[in-house]
Every structure is written in C-alpha cells, then in structure tokens.
Write an enzyme that holds these catalytic residues in place. Structure first.
Site, short mmCIF file in Angstrom:
data_model
loop_
_atom_site.label_atom_id
_atom_site.label_comp_id
_atom_site.label_asym_id
_atom_site.label_seq_id
_atom_site.Cartn_x
_atom_site.Cartn_y
_atom_site.Cartn_z
N ASP A 122 1.86 -5.62 -34.55
CA ASP A 122 0.91 -6.51 -35.23
C ASP A 122 -0.43 -6.58 -34.52
OD1 ASP A 122 2.65 -7.24 -37.28
OD2 ASP A 122 3.40 -9.01 -36.22
N SER A 161 12.56 -9.55 -33.96
CA SER A 161 11.30 -10.15 -33.52
C SER A 161 11.60 -10.93 -32.24
CB SER A 161 10.76 -11.07 -34.62
OG SER A 161 9.78 -11.92 -34.06
N ARG A 168 2.93 -21.30 -25.35
CA ARG A 168 1.78 -21.18 -26.25
C ARG A 168 0.56 -22.01 -25.84
NH1 ARG A 168 4.36 -17.27 -27.09
NH2 ARG A 168 4.83 -16.35 -29.11
N ASP A 177 4.30 -21.08 -33.90
CA ASP A 177 3.36 -20.63 -32.87
C ASP A 177 1.90 -20.77 -33.31
OD1 ASP A 177 5.31 -20.13 -30.99
OD2 ASP A 177 5.67 -18.10 -31.72
N1 ARG Z 1 11.87 -20.77 -32.81
C1 ARG Z 1 11.23 -20.81 -31.54
C2 ARG Z 1 10.00 -21.67 -31.62
O1 ARG Z 1 9.57 -21.98 -32.67
C3 ARG Z 1 10.95 -19.41 -31.01
C4 ARG Z 1 9.82 -18.71 -31.68
C5 ARG Z 1 9.66 -17.33 -31.19
N2 ARG Z 1 8.33 -16.85 -31.50
C6 ARG Z 1 8.06 -15.62 -31.90
N3 ARG Z 1 6.81 -15.36 -32.17
N4 ARG Z 1 8.99 -14.71 -32.06
O2 ARG Z 1 9.47 -22.04 -30.61
#
Ligand code: ARG
Length: 427
Positions: free
Chosen positions: A34, A196, A115, A144
């Site tokens: 991406d 992912s 983040r 995120d």
């Molecule tokens: N579900 C978790 C969260 O919302 C993990 C997210 C993982 N992020 C990703 N871009 N694959 O914090």
C-alpha cells in the site's frame, strides 16, 4: 494500463488535504504494498514531493536499510528511519503496564499504543522537512486512521492529512497492476493475499483471509512470533519478574533496560507458546472484526504486574482501579491518547504504582501463564494473621460475629421487607 481515476472525494473534515494545495508530503512508509504504491501515486497524482518516514517500534526481523532503499528508489526526496523503541517502551508501553491495559478482555493495545507515537514523529519530521501534508496507509474501516488523524489534528492543526487508500478505489489486484507498471517490488510475491500484519515489541496482530470466518479455528501458519503451544517444550519454565514502583526492571534477577526486558520476555513467552489471543473486537468505527494476536511479552508482564499490584493494594483500591484501567484502555484504543482524562488517569496509575515493588514468578507451559509465587516488601499480607490457627492479638476471631451482624444489617432488613411484601401480594 492507466491508473483508475480517483473519485473527486468530498472533503468532510477541516484537516483533509485540498488536492490543489498539496506541495510536499510526509508519507508514513512501511515498505509494504500500500505505502509503496502510495509513494509513487502521490508524486503522480499531486505532482508533490514525498518525504518518507519509517518508524522502528521493534518490529521483529525488519530490515530498515531495505525499507529506506526502496523508498529512495521510488522517488522519495528524503528517507528517514527513526529508532523509537526506547520512547515507545518508556512513554507508551510502561503506562500501559501500570494501567494493566487490555481492551475488550484480551487485546493489550500494542498497535493502539504505537500509532500516537508514529503520528507525533510524523508531525516532528513534517515540520523539520517543510511538509504541508501527512499521508498514511490506513483504510477507512479501521481504528488506525482515527489514532493517526486525531493525533496530527491535535498536535499540528496547520498540517493537512491524506489517506489515499480511503479513496483511490484500487483493490489488491489494481494495486499489484500499478506496482508492476511502476517497477515496485512486491514483498512475498503477488499470488496469495497475505495476512494483514501489524507488529511492534509489545505484540503482533494478523487479520484477513480465513480469520474473517469466525467459525474457523486458527491455522498454524498465522503464527509469526509464538510457537504453536503443542510444539512448545514439554518442561515448564518459571520466570521471575521484578518490579520497582510499577516498572519491570529485572528478569530472573538480571537487571535489564526496558526495551531489552520487553524483548527478552517476548522471546521466553514465544518459546512456550504463550500470549495467543483469538479476539473478536468492537472497533471504534462500528465494525466487529476478528484479530489473531500474539502477545507473549504482555502475557507475562501484565499478569505479573497485576498480581503484584493486587498484593500491595487494599481491598478498596483493588475494587476501584480496574474501572479506571478499563477506561484508560478504552481511551487509548479509541485513539484519544492526547485526551486530558488519560493524563488524569495516569496520575492515579503512577500514584498507586509507587507501592508496586517486588517479584512475581510466572510459570510458562505450553501456551499458559500462571503466577506461582510472589513477594513484596509492601505486601499487605501477614502470614501470622492469615493462618488457620488461632492468632489472637491483632485479629480476634471473637470479633467476627459482631462484624458479620453489622455488616449484613441493611441486606437482612431489605431481604425481610421484600419477603413480607411478596407474601402480602400472594395472600
Ligand atoms: N485491531 C487492532 C487495533 O485496532 C489491531 C489493528 C492492526 N492494524 C493494522 N493496520 N493491521 O488496534
């Protein structure tokens, strides 16, 4: 092949970039498909310069030289890699430990903790490199984007944001075609859609593929960190975790810096298959989504910390703090790291943790962690009082009936009143 025309996305938030005014973009670059496609796409679509920033939060096995070179080859005018492991451990993971932070009953928040730091570093680098816009690779369906954009909008109201994946309408197939056309190497080939993944030194998550079928048990090929429990050693191993004022400072008596300690704990836990969490989660954007988490360090350190905290706190503190812990985890999960309430809660967490000094032994065995021993100079515990034998002195068993009579007084009165009313109604 021409690239798909992006729909003229209406701007709904004040911080979203105006296509006409994108001059120099700070791109949060991971090296994956991406953000690699994005690096080219931003140059083409906006005629803008791109500064690439990658942040090392302890993602195991990442080769940052390769990531930096890839960004340079794709035309980034500057390529920065920041080692933020120490900051991440001190400023983000440590408060999470003091708050026993787990969201939704199983998620220790490693991504959610990362983040706001990544976004803060993006703000700093954007300012240093004269960028007007920050771009990231989040989709419109996840948490995120909330964490990153809330952070940038809070810390740098003068900067604009760009989230191309939300509106470029390319699926994986189109992205791969775009990558081929622009000579972008695809890590791990293009045949099977990969899981992912997001990871750092506090854990790793996998999403996608069969994980989306809630009735499918985990397939072993998802585990990138933790040994599947059935393959873990047949002998249990005890690890002694020492805390000083809520800070983990030693493993098995050996003093370690925080980053090293977190990494060591992760290795130990991973070897014994601990910290696998199969989690269906309420995202902040309304969806329920399943994640497979691997959190070996958190499995060990959170259980040790919680045990020690309970030992040194009174019954009243132990009743009160979990509610604050849950609120802390929810705020952080929800992308509100900079919310003053989190600061307020941290003051309480720090205060309580002044007492959290001592050592807890955790037994690791084929996927399980179990506290087997604990000691603390601050334990509110007296073996003389706790023993079944007659103790006399401070604790008089003769006082117990009087206590029980007064303690249960209101409950007994209420019970009797309700019973009388029920009998009256029936009669
Ligand atoms: N579900 C978790 C969260 O919302 C993990 C997210 C993982 N992020 C990703 N871009 N694959 O914090």
């Amino acid at each position: 092949m021409s690239q798909p025309e992006p729909a003229p996305a209406p701007r709904t938030a004040s911080y979203e970039a105006d296509p006409a005014e994108v001059g120099r973009v700070l791109l949060l670059y991971s090296g994956g498909l991406d953000t690699s496609v994005m690096l080219k796409w931003i140059q083409e679509r906006y005629g803008a310069e791109v500064v690439a920033l990658s942040v090392d939060l302890g993602q195991p096995g990442e080769d940052w030289d390769v990531v930096r070179d890839k960004a340079r080859r794709l035309g980034a005018v500057e390529c920065h890699v920041v080692d933020a492991r120490e900051q991440f451990a001190r400023e983000f993971v440590l408060p999470a430990i003091k708050a026993n932070a787990v969201y939704g009953g199983g998620y220790p928040l490693f991504t959610a903790l990362g983040r706001p730091l990544i976004a803060r570093l993006a703000v700093e680098q954007a300012r240093a490199s004269g960028c007007d816009t920050i771009a990231h690779g989040c989709t419109g369906k996840g948490n995120d984007q909330v964490r990153i954009e809330a952070t940038v909008a809070t810390l740098a109201p003068e900067l604009r944001l760009l989230a191309p994946v939300r509106d470029w309408r390319m699926g994986r197939e189109e992205e791969i075609a775009y990558a081929r056309e622009h000579g972008i190497a695809i890590k791990g080939g293009s045949e099977v859609a990969p899981y992912s993944i997001d990871d750092n030194l506090w854990g790793r998550s996998s999403e996608g593929r069969w994980i989306e079928a809630l009735d499918q048990p985990p397939q072993d090929d998802v585990f990138g960190l933790v040994t599947p429990p059935q393959d873990a050693p047949d002998e249990p191993q005890d690890v002694a975790v020492t805390f000083e004022r809520g800070v983990p400072v030693a493993l098995d008596g050996q003093r370690l810096g925080l980053v090293e300690l977190l990494e060591r704990a992760a290795e130990l836990g991973a070897r014994h298959g601990v910290g696998i969490v199969d989690h269906v989660e309420d995202r902040i954007v309304g969806l329920k989504v399943r994640d497979i988490y691997e959190v070996p360090a958190a499995a060990i350190l959170l259980s040790a910390h919680q045990e020690l905290e309970r030992l040194v706190c009174t019954i009243h503190q132990n009743q009160f703090k979990p509610g604050l812990d849950r609120q802390w985890a929810y705020l952080v999960y929800a992308g509100l790291w900079w919310e003053p309430l989190r600061d307020d809660l941290d003051a309480y967490m720090d205060r309580v943790n002044q007492q959290v000094t001592g050592t807890v032994n955790v037994r690791l065995y084929k996927g399980s962690t179990r506290v087997v021993a604990r000691e603390s100079p601050n334990a509110i515990y007296d073996p003389e009082l706790a023993t079944f034998g007659e103790s006399g002195g401070l604790f008089s068993q003769h006082a117990a009936p009087g206590f029980i009579e007064l303690w249960s007084l209101q409950s007994r009165m209420a019970h009797r009143l309700r019973a009388e009313r029920r009998d009256g109604d029936a009669g």
